[in-house]
Design a protein around this motif. Sequence first.
Motif, PDB file in Angstrom:
ATOM      1  N   ALA A 232      64.009 -31.763  48.362  1.00 33.99           N
ATOM      2  CA  ALA A 232      64.811 -30.541  48.528  1.00 33.99           C
ATOM      3  C   ALA A 232      64.138 -29.357  47.848  1.00 33.99           C
ATOM      4  CB  ALA A 232      66.215 -30.763  47.962  1.00 33.99           C
ATOM      5  N   GLN A 233      63.617 -29.580  46.644  1.00 32.45           N
ATOM      6  CA  GLN A 233      62.905 -28.517  45.952  1.00 32.45           C
ATOM      7  C   GLN A 233      61.660 -28.094  46.733  1.00 32.45           C
ATOM      8  OE1 GLN A 233      61.136 -29.564  42.167  1.00 32.45           O
ATOM      9  NE2 GLN A 233      59.713 -27.860  42.376  1.00 32.45           N
ATOM     10  N   SER A 234      60.915 -29.083  47.206  1.00 38.27           N
ATOM     11  CA  SER A 234      59.663 -28.795  47.892  1.00 38.27           C
ATOM     12  C   SER A 234      59.870 -28.053  49.207  1.00 38.27           C
ATOM     13  CB  SER A 234      58.904 -30.108  48.157  1.00 38.27           C
ATOM     14  OG  SER A 234      58.601 -30.762  46.953  1.00 38.27           O
ATOM     15  N   LEU A 235      60.995 -28.275  49.864  1.00 38.86           N
ATOM     16  CA  LEU A 235      61.312 -27.547  51.093  1.00 38.86           C
ATOM     17  C   LEU A 235      61.759 -26.118  50.782  1.00 38.86           C
ATOM     18  CD1 LEU A 235      63.237 -30.324  53.051  1.00 38.86           C
ATOM     19  CD2 LEU A 235      61.021 -29.348  53.684  1.00 38.86           C
ATOM     20  N   ALA A 236      62.534 -25.969  49.727  1.00 36.16           N
ATOM     21  CA  ALA A 236      63.079 -24.652  49.408  1.00 36.16           C
ATOM     22  C   ALA A 236      62.014 -23.707  48.863  1.00 36.16           C
ATOM     23  CB  ALA A 236      64.214 -24.804  48.390  1.00 36.16           C
ATOM     24  N   THR A 237      61.069 -24.222  48.079  1.00 35.85           N
ATOM     25  CA  THR A 237      60.126 -23.351  47.381  1.00 35.85           C
ATOM     26  C   THR A 237      59.240 -22.533  48.313  1.00 35.85           C
ATOM     27  OG1 THR A 237      60.137 -24.743  45.405  1.00 35.85           O
ATOM     28  CG2 THR A 237      58.228 -23.313  45.716  1.00 35.85           C
ATOM     29  N   PRO A 238      58.521 -23.132  49.277  1.00 35.58           N
ATOM     30  CA  PRO A 238      57.662 -22.289  50.125  1.00 35.58           C
ATOM     31  C   PRO A 238      58.440 -21.347  51.026  1.00 35.58           C
ATOM     32  CG  PRO A 238      57.648 -24.569  50.892  1.00 35.58           C
ATOM     33  CD  PRO A 238      58.359 -24.561  49.577  1.00 35.58           C
ATOM     34  N   ALA A 239      59.618 -21.772  51.491  1.00 31.12           N
ATOM     35  CA  ALA A 239      60.426 -20.878  52.322  1.00 31.12           C
ATOM     36  C   ALA A 239      60.845 -19.644  51.529  1.00 31.12           C
ATOM     37  CB  ALA A 239      61.652 -21.623  52.848  1.00 31.12           C
ATOM     38  N   ALA A 240      61.307 -19.867  50.299  1.00 32.36           N
ATOM     39  CA  ALA A 240      61.706 -18.735  49.450  1.00 32.36           C
ATOM     40  C   ALA A 240      60.505 -17.870  49.096  1.00 32.36           C
ATOM     41  CB  ALA A 240      62.378 -19.260  48.179  1.00 32.36           C
ATOM     42  N   ARG A 241      59.359 -18.485  48.908  1.00 33.28           N
ATOM     43  CA  ARG A 241      58.153 -17.724  48.560  1.00 33.28           C
ATOM     44  C   ARG A 241      57.742 -16.790  49.699  1.00 33.28           C
ATOM     45  NH1 ARG A 241      52.631 -20.415  45.984  1.00 33.28           N
ATOM     46  NH2 ARG A 241      51.508 -18.454  45.653  1.00 33.28           N
ATOM     47  N   TRP A 242      57.816 -17.285  50.929  1.00 29.42           N
ATOM     48  CA  TRP A 242      57.447 -16.454  52.081  1.00 29.42           C
ATOM     49  C   TRP A 242      58.449 -15.320  52.277  1.00 29.42           C
ATOM     50  CZ3 TRP A 242      59.958 -16.251  57.068  1.00 29.42           C
ATOM     51  CH2 TRP A 242      59.263 -15.452  57.990  1.00 29.42           C
ATOM     52  N   LEU A 243      59.741 -15.632  52.209  1.00 30.01           N
ATOM     53  CA  LEU A 243      60.760 -14.594  52.371  1.00 30.01           C
ATOM     54  C   LEU A 243      60.655 -13.544  51.271  1.00 30.01           C
ATOM     55  CD1 LEU A 243      63.814 -16.827  53.374  1.00 30.01           C
ATOM     56  CD2 LEU A 243      62.568 -15.227  54.849  1.00 30.01           C
ATOM     57  N   ALA A 244      60.350 -13.970  50.061  1.00 32.10           N
ATOM     58  CA  ALA A 244      60.183 -13.020  48.963  1.00 32.10           C
ATOM     59  C   ALA A 244      58.999 -12.093  49.221  1.00 32.10           C
ATOM     60  CB  ALA A 244      59.982 -13.770  47.646  1.00 32.10           C
ATOM     61  N   GLY A 245      57.941 -12.619  49.828  1.00 37.20           N
ATOM     62  CA  GLY A 245      56.792 -11.787  50.146  1.00 37.20           C
ATOM     63  C   GLY A 245      57.117 -10.705  51.157  1.00 37.20           C
ATOM     64  N   ARG A 246      57.838 -11.055  52.199  1.00 42.48           N
ATOM     65  CA  ARG A 246      58.218 -10.068  53.213  1.00 42.48           C
ATOM     66  C   ARG A 246      59.139  -9.008  52.622  1.00 42.48           C
ATOM     67  NH1 ARG A 246      57.099 -10.799  58.408  1.00 42.48           N
ATOM     68  NH2 ARG A 246      58.927  -9.609  59.057  1.00 42.48           N
ATOM     69  N   TYR A 247      60.093  -9.443  51.800  1.00 39.62           N
ATOM     70  CA  TYR A 247      60.994  -8.477  51.164  1.00 39.62           C
ATOM     71  C   TYR A 247      60.209  -7.584  50.210  1.00 39.62           C
ATOM     72  CZ  TYR A 247      64.830  -6.614  48.353  1.00 39.62           C
ATOM     73  OH  TYR A 247      65.686  -5.776  47.691  1.00 39.62           O
ATOM     74  N   GLY A 248      59.318  -8.171  49.430  1.00 32.43           N
ATOM     75  CA  GLY A 248      58.581  -7.415  48.436  1.00 32.43           C
ATOM     76  C   GLY A 248      57.687  -6.349  49.033  1.00 32.43           C
ATOM     77  N   ASP A 249      57.061  -6.617  50.189  1.00 32.88           N
ATOM     78  CA  ASP A 249      56.228  -5.616  50.840  1.00 32.88           C
ATOM     79  C   ASP A 249      57.034  -4.383  51.229  1.00 32.88           C
ATOM     80  OD1 ASP A 249      53.851  -6.968  50.632  1.00 32.88           O
ATOM     81  OD2 ASP A 249      53.929  -7.836  52.642  1.00 32.88           O
ATOM     82  N   ARG A 250      58.296  -4.580  51.557  1.00 29.47           N
ATOM     83  CA  ARG A 250      59.133  -3.480  52.032  1.00 29.47           C
ATOM     84  C   ARG A 250      59.863  -2.756  50.896  1.00 29.47           C
ATOM     85  NH1 ARG A 250      58.617  -7.216  55.896  1.00 29.47           N
ATOM     86  NH2 ARG A 250      58.754  -6.640  58.092  1.00 29.47           N
ATOM     87  N   HIS A 251      60.315  -3.508  49.912  1.00 25.69           N
ATOM     88  CA  HIS A 251      61.225  -2.934  48.910  1.00 25.69           C
ATOM     89  C   HIS A 251      60.721  -3.035  47.473  1.00 25.69           C
ATOM     90  CE1 HIS A 251      64.069  -2.792  52.224  1.00 25.69           C
ATOM     91  NE2 HIS A 251      63.922  -4.085  52.405  1.00 25.69           N
ATOM     92  N   GLY A 252      59.625  -3.718  47.250  1.00 24.95           N
ATOM     93  CA  GLY A 252      59.113  -3.894  45.894  1.00 24.95           C
ATOM     94  C   GLY A 252      59.440  -5.271  45.342  1.00 24.95           C
ATOM     95  N   SER A 253      58.433  -5.975  44.895  1.00 24.17           N
ATOM     96  CA  SER A 253      58.635  -7.351  44.426  1.00 24.17           C
ATOM     97  C   SER A 253      59.344  -7.431  43.087  1.00 24.17           C
ATOM     98  CB  SER A 253      57.269  -8.051  44.323  1.00 24.17           C
ATOM     99  OG  SER A 253      56.659  -8.155  45.598  1.00 24.17           O
TER     100      SER A 253
END
Length: 369
Positions: A232-253
């Motif tokens: 469960a951790q291993s599935l959640a971590t990369p998905a959250a990492r990718w979504l955080a990257g897209r959000y961060g490019d637009r609004h600041g990490s």
Amino acid sequence: MMSRSMNLMMAASVAGLLGFYLLYATVPLYVATGGAGEIGAGAATGAMMLATVLAELAVPWLLSRIGYRAAMGLGLVLLGLPALLLPLSPALPLVLPVALLRGAGLGILVVTGTALTAELVPAERRGEGLGLYGVAVGVPSILGLPVGLWAGGAAGFTAVFVAAGVASLAGLAAVAGLPSTRPARVGARRLGGRGLAGPALVFTGVTVATGVMVTFLPLAGSPELASAALLAQSLATPAARWLAGRYGDRHGSGRLLAPGVLAAVAGVALQIATGDAVAVVAGMALFGSGFGVLQNATLAVMFERGEASGVSALWNLAYDAGMGVGAMGFGLVLGHTGYPMGFALVAALMAATLPLTRAGTVRREPSIR
């Protein structure tokens, strides 16, 4: 953004990290059941992380001398070949030297891969590029952590050790196509450049918890429940990492640092209920989400403030030093606290980094596309 060099670098990284994650939770179990107990299990992980940290400090110098291609190849060899010696004995006199060699290989591999990602992707899409890299290198943890634990019991430890060694060495096939560029040498003083300490310490807090969870969750309850929770951790971590990257490019990490810490704290706090399957699995999924957010957000903030190879070395240093300290430190205090109180202390340690998240909210102009 997904150039040939980027794809080859990801392939090499995935192969090396698959070999790493197959053994990360399996070797402590191998050592503990072989007679060294919980302290021995923590020492095996701690020795590997110590070597990783020491290697990471040297990687900026190494890259300036031999370049990205040769460094990536060296990391894969050090991860793969020593793993083939583990079937000989679970005793610490053999396991610890193997752990040291594999730790050095890990340090070289991850710093080289992270720095090369920052070099290969456009600056305005760096968050998303780092997120995609995070998804790629998250695949080995999704497969390796639970499969390694399961296969150790089903097929025997020897089969897992051989598979891990072969997987890492297979990554050498992709290395020939990587750029041989040699980045400029980064002095030791620049590793701790202005504005980097806060995000690095925030990330260290969550990696301490990661070292604890991966090393001791199989010992706190059943290996089967630990396998499900780590999946469960291993599935959640990369998905959250990718979504955080897209959000961060637009609004600041920087805006993501505090939410990431809070999610990770809540996830570890749920581990206090060590016998409750729902709490353990849901908690590790929540912890994995916070961990993934912080992986991307801290790294993106640091890349905004420093040079690629130096930032990569410092961030990976925080990653692996935290994991090593978590594994060894928790093993030493476990006899005094027990698992529920120990997990509560880990959650409190992460919560103490919340004031540092304000340092990551320095304003930046979001990219518009």
